[in-house]
Structures are given as structure tokens and as C-alpha cells.
Design a protein around this motif. Structure first.
Motif, mmCIF file in Angstrom:
data_model
loop_
_atom_site.group_PDB
_atom_site.id
_atom_site.type_symbol
_atom_site.label_atom_id
_atom_site.label_comp_id
_atom_site.label_asym_id
_atom_site.label_seq_id
_atom_site.Cartn_x
_atom_site.Cartn_y
_atom_site.Cartn_z
ATOM 1 N N GLY A 65 -13.367 -48.830 -41.859
ATOM 2 C CA GLY A 65 -14.132 -47.834 -42.599
ATOM 3 C C GLY A 65 -13.331 -46.568 -42.841
ATOM 4 O O GLY A 65 -13.377 -45.988 -43.932
ATOM 5 N N TYR A 66 -12.582 -46.153 -41.829
ATOM 6 C CA TYR A 66 -11.772 -44.937 -41.958
ATOM 7 C C TYR A 66 -10.728 -45.075 -43.058
ATOM 8 O O TYR A 66 -10.583 -44.192 -43.917
ATOM 9 C CB TYR A 66 -11.090 -44.640 -40.619
ATOM 10 N N TYR A 67 -9.987 -46.193 -43.073
ATOM 11 C CA TYR A 67 -8.919 -46.356 -44.059
ATOM 12 C C TYR A 67 -9.466 -46.629 -45.461
ATOM 13 O O TYR A 67 -8.838 -46.250 -46.458
ATOM 14 C CB TYR A 67 -7.958 -47.461 -43.621
ATOM 15 N N ILE A 68 -10.654 -47.258 -45.557
ATOM 16 C CA ILE A 68 -11.298 -47.387 -46.865
ATOM 17 C C ILE A 68 -11.650 -46.000 -47.396
ATOM 18 O O ILE A 68 -11.450 -45.685 -48.581
ATOM 19 C CB ILE A 68 -12.561 -48.266 -46.775
ATOM 20 N N GLY A 69 -12.169 -45.157 -46.512
ATOM 21 C CA GLY A 69 -12.551 -43.809 -46.916
ATOM 22 C C GLY A 69 -11.379 -42.981 -47.404
ATOM 23 O O GLY A 69 -11.526 -42.166 -48.324
ATOM 24 N N LYS A 70 -10.205 -43.177 -46.825
ATOM 25 C CA LYS A 70 -9.021 -42.409 -47.205
ATOM 26 C C LYS A 70 -8.311 -42.996 -48.423
ATOM 27 O O LYS A 70 -7.509 -42.319 -49.072
ATOM 28 C CB LYS A 70 -8.032 -42.373 -46.038
ATOM 29 N N ASN A 71 -8.602 -44.250 -48.752
ATOM 30 C CA ASN A 71 -7.873 -44.954 -49.803
ATOM 31 C C ASN A 71 -8.305 -44.491 -51.196
ATOM 32 O O ASN A 71 -9.472 -44.188 -51.428
ATOM 33 C CB ASN A 71 -8.121 -46.456 -49.652
ATOM 34 N N LEU A 79 -19.044 -57.186 -49.575
ATOM 35 C CA LEU A 79 -19.544 -57.527 -48.248
ATOM 36 C C LEU A 79 -20.262 -58.856 -48.375
ATOM 37 O O LEU A 79 -21.191 -58.995 -49.179
ATOM 38 C CB LEU A 79 -20.513 -56.464 -47.741
ATOM 39 N N SER A 80 -19.841 -59.871 -47.591
ATOM 40 C CA SER A 80 -20.413 -61.197 -47.769
ATOM 41 C C SER A 80 -20.670 -61.885 -46.434
ATOM 42 O O SER A 80 -19.950 -61.675 -45.451
ATOM 43 C CB SER A 80 -19.491 -62.077 -48.630
ATOM 44 N N SER A 81 -21.723 -62.695 -46.417
ATOM 45 C CA SER A 81 -22.033 -63.585 -45.283
ATOM 46 C C SER A 81 -22.147 -62.844 -43.960
ATOM 47 O O SER A 81 -21.612 -63.274 -42.937
ATOM 48 C CB SER A 81 -20.966 -64.690 -45.182
ATOM 49 N N ASP A 82 -22.856 -61.726 -43.994
ATOM 50 C CA ASP A 82 -23.175 -60.974 -42.772
ATOM 51 C C ASP A 82 -21.969 -60.709 -41.869
ATOM 52 O O ASP A 82 -21.913 -61.175 -40.724
ATOM 53 C CB ASP A 82 -24.251 -61.714 -41.971
ATOM 54 N N PRO A 83 -20.996 -59.946 -42.335
ATOM 55 C CA PRO A 83 -19.812 -59.680 -41.509
ATOM 56 C C PRO A 83 -20.110 -58.796 -40.300
ATOM 57 O O PRO A 83 -19.294 -58.720 -39.375
ATOM 58 C CB PRO A 83 -18.876 -58.953 -42.481
ATOM 59 N N PHE A 84 -21.281 -58.137 -40.287
ATOM 60 C CA PHE A 84 -21.613 -57.230 -39.188
ATOM 61 C C PHE A 84 -22.489 -57.891 -38.134
ATOM 62 O O PHE A 84 -22.994 -57.227 -37.231
ATOM 63 C CB PHE A 84 -22.333 -55.981 -39.723
ATOM 64 N N ARG A 85 -22.683 -59.214 -38.256
ATOM 65 C CA ARG A 85 -23.533 -59.925 -37.306
ATOM 66 C C ARG A 85 -22.990 -59.761 -35.884
ATOM 67 O O ARG A 85 -21.814 -60.008 -35.613
ATOM 68 C CB ARG A 85 -23.599 -61.401 -37.669
ATOM 69 N N GLY A 86 -23.855 -59.346 -34.986
ATOM 70 C CA GLY A 86 -23.451 -59.159 -33.592
ATOM 71 C C GLY A 86 -22.952 -57.767 -33.276
ATOM 72 O O GLY A 86 -22.746 -57.447 -32.093
ATOM 73 N N PHE A 87 -22.760 -56.923 -34.288
ATOM 74 C CA PHE A 87 -22.301 -55.559 -34.039
ATOM 75 C C PHE A 87 -23.494 -54.631 -33.803
ATOM 76 O O PHE A 87 -24.581 -54.831 -34.366
ATOM 77 C CB PHE A 87 -21.485 -55.030 -35.230
ATOM 78 N N SER A 88 -23.289 -53.617 -32.999
ATOM 79 C CA SER A 88 -24.347 -52.647 -32.725
ATOM 80 C C SER A 88 -24.564 -51.756 -33.945
ATOM 81 O O SER A 88 -23.705 -51.642 -34.827
ATOM 82 C CB SER A 88 -23.956 -51.769 -31.526
ATOM 83 N N HIS A 89 -25.721 -51.122 -33.969
ATOM 84 C CA HIS A 89 -26.016 -50.197 -35.064
ATOM 85 C C HIS A 89 -24.996 -49.065 -35.094
ATOM 86 O O HIS A 89 -24.570 -48.625 -36.172
ATOM 87 C CB HIS A 89 -27.428 -49.630 -34.911
ATOM 88 N N ASN A 90 -24.580 -48.598 -33.924
ATOM 89 C CA ASN A 90 -23.598 -47.504 -33.863
ATOM 90 C C ASN A 90 -22.259 -47.922 -34.468
ATOM 91 O O ASN A 90 -21.602 -47.129 -35.162
ATOM 92 C CB ASN A 90 -23.389 -47.054 -32.413
ATOM 93 N N ALA A 91 -21.835 -49.168 -34.221
ATOM 94 C CA ALA A 91 -20.564 -49.646 -34.772
ATOM 95 C C ALA A 91 -20.627 -49.721 -36.299
ATOM 96 O O ALA A 91 -19.683 -49.324 -36.998
ATOM 97 C CB ALA A 91 -20.221 -51.016 -34.192
ATOM 98 N N ILE A 92 -21.750 -50.230 -36.827
ATOM 99 C CA ILE A 92 -21.909 -50.334 -38.282
ATOM 100 C C ILE A 92 -21.981 -48.945 -38.905
ATOM 101 O O ILE A 92 -21.377 -48.681 -39.954
ATOM 102 C CB ILE A 92 -23.175 -51.147 -38.622
ATOM 103 N N ASP A 93 -22.704 -48.054 -38.241
ATOM 104 C CA ASP A 93 -22.836 -46.690 -38.756
ATOM 105 C C ASP A 93 -21.491 -45.981 -38.766
ATOM 106 O O ASP A 93 -21.188 -45.210 -39.691
ATOM 107 C CB ASP A 93 -23.851 -45.920 -37.902
ATOM 108 N N MET A 99 -16.387 -45.099 -44.651
ATOM 109 C CA MET A 99 -16.410 -45.556 -46.035
ATOM 110 C C MET A 99 -17.053 -44.537 -46.962
ATOM 111 O O MET A 99 -16.717 -44.461 -48.153
ATOM 112 C CB MET A 99 -17.159 -46.886 -46.114
ATOM 113 N N ASN A 100 -17.965 -43.725 -46.453
ATOM 114 C CA ASN A 100 -18.653 -42.743 -47.286
ATOM 115 C C ASN A 100 -17.709 -41.733 -47.933
ATOM 116 O O ASN A 100 -18.075 -41.074 -48.908
ATOM 117 C CB ASN A 100 -19.706 -41.994 -46.460
ATOM 118 N N SER A 101 -16.490 -41.637 -47.427
ATOM 119 C CA SER A 101 -15.524 -40.689 -48.002
ATOM 120 C C SER A 101 -14.783 -41.269 -49.194
ATOM 121 O O SER A 101 -14.059 -40.549 -49.883
ATOM 122 C CB SER A 101 -14.506 -40.264 -46.935
#
Length: 299
Positions: A65-71, A79-93, A99-101
């Protein structure tokens, strides 16, 4: 990783220490280096090619997310096939905060994902609000809940006025959920192409779409595979007559010869801009065909 200072850590961090996956490592390198040839990135839970990042842990997801934001070279993001499955809400956030940058992505696609309550759209709202280049949003083959539709609608209402193309195709959702999204699109009169395929669109949604057509600069509208009947067609035709629409698909709906009469009357008018009309797999029969033949004779 909440509260982690990526800017400070980025001065000394080694890509090799962020991930042990060779493909992920190369993707992070290219993002960090702003490689001008690396313009499309997919994030998924299975790898299709060397441009697909499969996150193996919260640490590398945060750095992604950090490097996407700087790019500034990235143009298309999937985003495809639930890549965040098993990750905590904090990790996704944390990923979303980075990425928001980003200000370079022009097309963002959500494919075959369980979007449930729509938290991802809530977390990415600053991305949609502040990215002046975002022009194409696609949500295809995803599972919706009422909360998800609401979060998409809120993201659209606040989204930058650069959107030109919206796709909502083959999603598991109801017409009532889609109604909120259609109403949110009224904030985007600059829209040129809208695809709402297999979204359970009925009469109420057609009325909302008619209001949108009166405001927007839509040139293409795909409403295939819905529940549009003759009354729904009547609602649309009133707005279509003076619209800029050039291409319309109403294939695989519930339109009969009666609905064809409304469409044919529109085609007979000299102020109609419509050039392509698709009506495959409806119930128009020979009667409907004759109605169109007579209308086209004067067009």
C-alpha cells in the motif's frame, strides 16, 4: 503495524527484508523505482502472471500500500479473488491508508470478491475523493451486502468528477441495493459509459436511470440481463429522446411488443441520437419486429 512510520522506515528498509516471495519482491522494487513500464498491477490470492502480487502477511501488505501510494506510473489496479482473506481489519486498513495517497491510477477493478459490508470502499474513500485521474471503476462478479452498496454509493458521491466509465456486472445483489448506487451517479454528469448487467434492475431502477440520463452525458448504456419490462422501458424512453445516448443494450430482459412501440416511437424522432439498439433474448416476437421495421423506414 498500526501507527508504523513507513516514511521513516523507507529510508533504510531493504526490499529483501519485506518479503521472501521473489515475485512480490520484484513488484515492490518496480513500484519503489517508479518503473514507467510497470503500469498495471493485480493483487490476488492466486498468481496469474508476474504482475500479480499475492500478499503473504500484514507486513508486506502494508508496504505494498505504501509503495502504491508513492508511485506515479501505475495506471491500472485490480483486486481479485479476495486477496485480503485471513487478514485483520487493521492490516487491510493500513494497506488502504498507503494506497489513498496514489494519484496516478486511472482504472480500478474489483473482481470475484466478497465485499460483504463494503469496508474496503469505506477505507478507500480518500483515494476516490482525491485522485483526479480515476476515470474507470469496475465491480464485477462480487458478492454484495446492503452495507456494501451503501459504501459504494458514498464513495461515488464523494468521488472526483473525473469518472467516465462505471461497470457493475454479474454481481450478487438486488435492485434495491443498486438503486442507491444509481442515485449516487447523479453527481457525475460527465459519465460517458455505464454498464449495469445482471443487477436485478426493475421499474424503480429504470426511473432512477431516466433521471440520470437527463443529467449525464452518457453515450453508452448496457442494461442486459435484468428484469426490465414494458413499464420500465416507458420510464427510460422519456429520457432517451433528448439524451446523447448512442448505444443501448436491453438484451435478456422482459420486453414485449408493447415495449417495442415505445422504443420505436423514440427512433422515429429526428432528435434521437441512438445509433445501436440491442434487444436479443426478449419477448418481442414477429409483432415487435414489424413495429421496428416500420419505425426504421423513417429513420
Amino acid at each position: 503495524m498500526e501507527g508504523y512510520d513507513y516514511d521513516a522506515a523507507a529510508r533504510t528498509v531493504e526490499i529483501e527484508h519485506i518479503t521472501s516471495d521473489a515475485t512480490n519482491r520484484e513488484i515492490l522494487r518496480r513500484l519503489k523505482a517508479n518503473d514507467p513500464t510497470f503500469t498495471k498491477l493485480q493483487v490476488g490470492n492466486t498468481r496469474d502472471d508476474d504482475k500479480c502480487f499475492c500478499p503473504g502477511g500484514a507486513r508486506e501488505l502494508g508496504w505494498l500500500g505504501y509503495y502504491i501510494g508513492k508511485n506515479t506510473a501505475l495506471k491500472e489496479f485490480h483486486l481479485s479473488s479476495d486477496p485480503f482473506r485471513g487478514f485483520s481489519h487493521n492490516a487491510i486498513d493500513q494497506f488502504c491508508r498507503g494506497m489513498n495517497s496514489n494519484r496516478s491510477i486511472q482504472k480500478i477493478v474489483f473482481y470475484s470478491m466478497n465485499l460483504s459490508g463494503g469496508e474496503i470502499f469505506q477505507s478507500l474513500r480518500p483515494f476516490f475523493e482525491d485522485n483526479n485521474n480515476i476515470s474507470h471503476l469496475a465491480v464485477n462478479g462480487c458478492q454484495f451486502g446492503a452495507g456494501c452498496a451503501r459504501q459504494i454509493a458514498l464513495a461515488l458521491r464523494g468521488c472526483n468528477r473525473s469518472l467516465k466509465h462505471i461497470e457493475l456486472v454479474f454481481n450478487e445483489m438486488g435492485g434495491e441495493q443498486l438503486l442507491d448506487i444509481i442515485e449516487a451517479l447523479s453527481a457525475h454528469p460527465q459519465l460517458e459509459k455505464l454498464e449495469l448487467v445482471r443487477g436485478d434492475i426493475g421499474r424503480n431502477e429504470c426511473t432512477a436511470l431516466a433521471n440520470l440520463l437527463r443529467r449525464a452525458e452518457l453515450q453508452e448504456l448496457n442494461l442486459s440481463g435484468n428484469d426490465i419490462d414494458d413499464e420500465g422501458v416507458d420510464a427510460l424512453v422519456g429520457a432517451l429522446t433528448n439524451s446523447r445516448l448512442q448505444w443501448l443494450s436491453l438484451s435478456s430482459n422482459n420486453i414485449t411488443a408493447r415495449g417495442c412501440q415505445s422504443l420505436a416511437a423514440m427512433l422515429e424522432r429526428t432528435n434521437s441520437n441512438l445509433e445501436t439498439l440491442r434487444l436479443v433474448s426478449n419477448n418481442i416476437g414477429n409483432e415487435g419486429a414489424h413495429i421496428f421495421a416500420n419505425a426504421l423506414a423513417t429513420n
